[in-house]
Design a protein around this motif. Structure first.
Motif, mmCIF file in Angstrom:
data_model
loop_
_atom_site.group_PDB
_atom_site.id
_atom_site.type_symbol
_atom_site.label_atom_id
_atom_site.label_comp_id
_atom_site.label_asym_id
_atom_site.label_seq_id
_atom_site.Cartn_x
_atom_site.Cartn_y
_atom_site.Cartn_z
ATOM 1 N N PHE A 139 0.983 -1.200 0.103
ATOM 2 C CA PHE A 139 0.123 0.003 0.127
ATOM 3 C C PHE A 139 0.960 1.200 0.022
ATOM 4 C CE2 PHE A 139 -3.652 -2.554 2.013
ATOM 5 C CZ PHE A 139 -4.069 -2.854 0.774
ATOM 6 N N ILE A 140 1.937 1.126 0.621
ATOM 7 C CA ILE A 140 2.764 2.376 0.600
ATOM 8 C C ILE A 140 3.476 2.640 -0.861
ATOM 9 C CG2 ILE A 140 5.098 3.157 1.288
ATOM 10 C CD1 ILE A 140 4.635 1.811 4.223
ATOM 11 N N LEU A 141 3.683 1.401 -1.561
ATOM 12 C CA LEU A 141 3.912 1.255 -3.030
ATOM 13 C C LEU A 141 2.773 2.170 -3.747
ATOM 14 C CD1 LEU A 141 6.022 0.756 -5.151
ATOM 15 C CD2 LEU A 141 4.830 -1.466 -5.431
ATOM 16 N N CYS A 142 1.607 1.792 -3.318
ATOM 17 C CA CYS A 142 0.585 2.522 -4.062
ATOM 18 C C CYS A 142 0.386 3.891 -3.681
ATOM 19 C CB CYS A 142 -0.738 1.705 -3.942
ATOM 20 S SG CYS A 142 -0.817 0.032 -4.056
ATOM 21 N N SER A 143 0.708 4.337 -2.865
ATOM 22 C CA SER A 143 0.863 5.927 -2.299
ATOM 23 C C SER A 143 1.706 6.843 -3.104
ATOM 24 C CB SER A 143 0.948 5.890 -0.820
ATOM 25 O OG SER A 143 2.490 5.559 -0.620
ATOM 26 N N GLY A 144 2.667 5.939 -3.741
ATOM 27 C CA GLY A 144 3.712 6.926 -4.366
ATOM 28 C C GLY A 144 4.776 7.524 -3.541
ATOM 29 N N ALA A 145 4.835 7.258 -2.320
ATOM 30 C CA ALA A 145 5.706 7.789 -1.292
ATOM 31 C C ALA A 145 7.205 7.371 -1.587
ATOM 32 C CB ALA A 145 5.520 7.487 0.221
ATOM 33 N N ASP A 146 8.179 8.244 -1.182
ATOM 34 C CA ASP A 146 9.486 7.946 -1.363
ATOM 35 C C ASP A 146 9.908 6.651 -0.325
ATOM 36 O OD1 ASP A 146 12.448 7.563 -1.206
ATOM 37 O OD2 ASP A 146 12.387 9.876 -2.254
ATOM 38 N N ARG A 147 10.110 5.690 -0.669
ATOM 39 C CA ARG A 147 10.317 4.709 0.482
ATOM 40 C C ARG A 147 11.519 4.816 1.170
ATOM 41 N NH1 ARG A 147 7.716 -0.352 1.453
ATOM 42 N NH2 ARG A 147 8.511 -0.662 3.446
ATOM 43 N N ASP A 148 12.642 5.388 0.474
ATOM 44 C CA ASP A 148 13.944 5.760 1.227
ATOM 45 C C ASP A 148 13.667 6.623 2.309
ATOM 46 O OD1 ASP A 148 15.135 3.720 -0.503
ATOM 47 O OD2 ASP A 148 15.723 5.329 -1.805
ATOM 48 N N VAL A 149 12.804 7.774 1.996
ATOM 49 C CA VAL A 149 12.606 8.672 3.140
ATOM 50 C C VAL A 149 11.730 8.099 4.030
ATOM 51 C CG1 VAL A 149 11.894 10.871 3.397
ATOM 52 C CG2 VAL A 149 13.032 10.397 1.390
ATOM 53 N N LEU B 168 -9.985 -7.876 -20.107
ATOM 54 C CA LEU B 168 -8.897 -7.437 -20.394
ATOM 55 C C LEU B 168 -8.752 -5.936 -20.631
ATOM 56 C CD1 LEU B 168 -6.091 -7.722 -21.721
ATOM 57 C CD2 LEU B 168 -7.324 -7.828 -24.012
ATOM 58 N N PHE B 169 -9.987 -5.394 -21.097
ATOM 59 C CA PHE B 169 -9.927 -3.714 -21.324
ATOM 60 C C PHE B 169 -10.195 -3.169 -19.836
ATOM 61 C CE2 PHE B 169 -10.378 -4.658 -25.655
ATOM 62 C CZ PHE B 169 -9.598 -3.768 -26.267
ATOM 63 N N GLY B 170 -10.942 -3.947 -19.138
ATOM 64 C CA GLY B 170 -11.403 -3.429 -17.733
ATOM 65 C C GLY B 170 -10.108 -3.211 -16.831
ATOM 66 N N LEU B 171 -9.129 -4.304 -16.799
ATOM 67 C CA LEU B 171 -8.096 -4.305 -16.428
ATOM 68 C C LEU B 171 -7.002 -3.208 -16.753
ATOM 69 C CD1 LEU B 171 -6.909 -8.307 -15.990
ATOM 70 C CD2 LEU B 171 -7.873 -6.575 -14.229
ATOM 71 N N LEU B 172 -6.991 -3.153 -17.980
ATOM 72 C CA LEU B 172 -6.202 -1.849 -18.657
ATOM 73 C C LEU B 172 -6.685 -0.159 -17.998
ATOM 74 C CD1 LEU B 172 -4.202 -0.909 -20.540
ATOM 75 C CD2 LEU B 172 -5.727 -0.926 -22.263
ATOM 76 N N TRP B 173 -8.039 -0.330 -17.999
ATOM 77 C CA TRP B 173 -8.476 0.929 -17.475
ATOM 78 C C TRP B 173 -8.205 0.873 -15.957
ATOM 79 C CZ3 TRP B 173 -9.834 5.439 -18.803
ATOM 80 C CH2 TRP B 173 -10.749 6.344 -17.885
ATOM 81 N N GLY B 174 -8.354 -0.083 -15.206
ATOM 82 C CA GLY B 174 -8.178 -0.015 -13.808
ATOM 83 C C GLY B 174 -6.449 0.476 -13.615
ATOM 84 N N LEU B 175 -5.661 -0.171 -14.122
ATOM 85 C CA LEU B 175 -4.264 0.293 -14.096
ATOM 86 C C LEU B 175 -4.142 1.925 -14.692
ATOM 87 C CD1 LEU B 175 -2.535 -2.891 -15.901
ATOM 88 C CD2 LEU B 175 -2.351 -2.158 -13.493
ATOM 89 N N VAL B 176 -4.758 2.361 -15.541
ATOM 90 C CA VAL B 176 -4.755 3.734 -15.874
ATOM 91 C C VAL B 176 -5.154 4.501 -14.804
ATOM 92 C CG1 VAL B 176 -5.613 5.496 -17.489
ATOM 93 C CG2 VAL B 176 -4.924 3.404 -18.520
ATOM 94 N N PHE C 204 -5.311 3.815 -11.567
ATOM 95 C CA PHE C 204 -4.321 3.656 -10.725
ATOM 96 C C PHE C 204 -3.107 4.388 -10.693
ATOM 97 C CE2 PHE C 204 -0.340 1.274 -9.107
ATOM 98 C CZ PHE C 204 -0.558 1.388 -7.600
ATOM 99 N N ASN C 205 -2.534 4.385 -11.868
ATOM 100 C CA ASN C 205 -1.295 5.242 -12.096
ATOM 101 C C ASN C 205 -1.785 6.736 -11.857
ATOM 102 O OD1 ASN C 205 1.409 5.616 -13.387
ATOM 103 N ND2 ASN C 205 0.305 6.724 -15.084
ATOM 104 N N LEU C 206 -3.009 7.347 -12.666
ATOM 105 C CA LEU C 206 -3.395 8.533 -12.513
ATOM 106 C C LEU C 206 -3.635 9.118 -10.865
ATOM 107 C CD1 LEU C 206 -6.042 9.054 -15.323
ATOM 108 C CD2 LEU C 206 -3.771 10.429 -15.006
ATOM 109 N N ASP C 207 -4.397 8.183 -10.112
ATOM 110 C CA ASP C 207 -4.254 8.548 -8.851
ATOM 111 C C ASP C 207 -3.063 8.635 -8.057
ATOM 112 O OD1 ASP C 207 -7.047 8.888 -8.902
ATOM 113 O OD2 ASP C 207 -7.576 6.633 -7.967
ATOM 114 N N ARG C 208 -2.194 7.584 -8.389
ATOM 115 C CA ARG C 208 -0.935 7.538 -7.389
ATOM 116 C C ARG C 208 -0.058 8.700 -8.089
ATOM 117 N NH1 ARG C 208 4.207 5.125 -8.582
ATOM 118 N NH2 ARG C 208 5.190 4.271 -6.727
#
Length: 367
Positions: free
Chosen positions: A6-16, A62-70, A72-76
């Protein structure tokens, strides 16, 4: 394991973030969970919406998973680029484009799920619409055949009327010659005299005409009835051909249009729910105070910025110093008498060689 995901999903800098407290990690794990489950809902919504379009489960997934990834990437990206800097209004101004994008995403996600939630009500509305379309379609098709059918009906009615008129005439002539024979009308003489025979001949002639008219008009009526049957068959064929189009009128846009006939309040609450889910990570960062992670990230970025500025300044100073040194070196060389005399000697030698070569070339030309 789950917290790391979930931290990876948040887009936070893991090192920090690894150098921060447990509470700070939990906060960003919660933000990442919101981003992840929003993408899951987007996948479900897009799969259902695309299934209504393609009517194919595998393609829709297939297209539903693709849209979900889009999504996810936008929200992140939205969450990771929103940084705390102890200036709420500036942060809110920076978040406005992200909030607008979040509203658009919420609309796109909520609409297909609304279609699924209110599927039975939408089916009822669409059934009513299909019935209306069927009646309207039949009326429009019938309007194409009505003038011809009315024309044939008029021909049949005229033929029948002609027969009825002739039958009335024949019946009247029959009564006239019968009354003449009985002596109750006409000459009032009992018996079949010349006047009776004359009236009987008129009746017989009219009866023969009636027989001819009946035969002729019966053929006309039969032809008109056959044409009417043919037109009815064409009408039924046109209706049966166009009916599947109406029956298949249940695509995505048709369902969205049918949903407009339902009460708007439930749809509004569903949209607000997804809007709250979509904007929750942004507002959580806006309203939360500047935490340990934000302070360390700002310090890390400031360190890099200052170090980069220092390197740029050093390169600038080094370049300026190199220019000054070069200027001094070439100034000293220009004042060197030995170098001047040597270069003067070489220049004279070159001029002599050029002159000799020019002389030899001209001599050969002149012969």
């Amino acid at each position: 394991m789950i917290q790391s995901f979930f931290i990876l999903c948040s887009g936070a800098d893991r090192d920090v973030l690894d150098t921060c407290s447990r509470g700070e990690k939990n906060k960003y794990a919660g933000i990442g969970a919101t981003v992840f489950f929003t993408a899951v809902l987007a996948t479900i919504a897009a799969t259902y919406a695309l299934f209504t379009v393609f009517d194919n489960v595998y393609r829709a997934i297939l297209f539903g998973l693709l849209w979900g990834l889009v999504i996810f990437n936008l929200d992140r990206f939205i969450v990771s680029t929103l940084k705390k800097r102890n200036n709420w209004w500036k942060e809110f101004g920076m978040a406005i484009p992200r909030l607008i994008l979040a509203v658009i995403i919420a609309v796109v996600i909520s609409k297909p799920l609304e279609l699924k939630i209110f599927e039975k009500e939408i089916d009822r509305v669409m059934l009513s619409q299909k019935n209306e379309f069927t009646v309207q379609n039949q009326g429009e098709i019938l309007a194409q055949y009505t003038p011809e059918i009315n024309k044939l009906d008029a021909q049949i009615a005229a033929a029948k009327q002609e027969i009825a008129t002739k039958e009335t005439e024949v019946n009247n002539l029959y009564e006239i010659y019968i009354d003449e024979a009985e002596g109750t009308a006409g000459t009032e003489l009992l018996g079949k005299g010349p006047v009776y025979q004359e009236k009987r001949d008129k009746h017989d002639a009219a009866l023969a005409e009636l027989t001819t008219i009946k035969a002729t008009n019966a053929e006309k009526i039969a032809q008109a009835e056959a044409q009417k049957i043919q037109l009815r068959d064409e009408f039924n064929t046109a209706v049966s051909t166009s009916q599947p189009i109406i029956n298949n009128f249940d695509g995505l846009m048709a369902r969205i249009d049918a949903m407009k006939e339902l009460p708007w309040l439930p749809s509004l609450f569903i949209f607000l729910l997804f809007l709250a889910i979509e904007t929750a990570p942004i507002f959580s960062k806006l309203i939360s105070p500047m935490g340990e992670y934000d302070i360390k990230l700002a310090d890390h970025e400031l360190t890099i910025k200052e170090w980069s500025a220092q390197k740029a300044l050093q390169r600038k100073i080094l370049t300026e110093t190199d220019h000054i040194v070069n200027d001094r070196v070439y100034t000293d060389i220009a004042q060197d008498e030995e170098l001047y005399n040597y270069k003067k000697k070489m220049a004279k030698e070159i001029l002599k060689r050029q002159q000799d070569a020019f002389y030899r070339r001209q001599t050969k030309i002149l012969g």
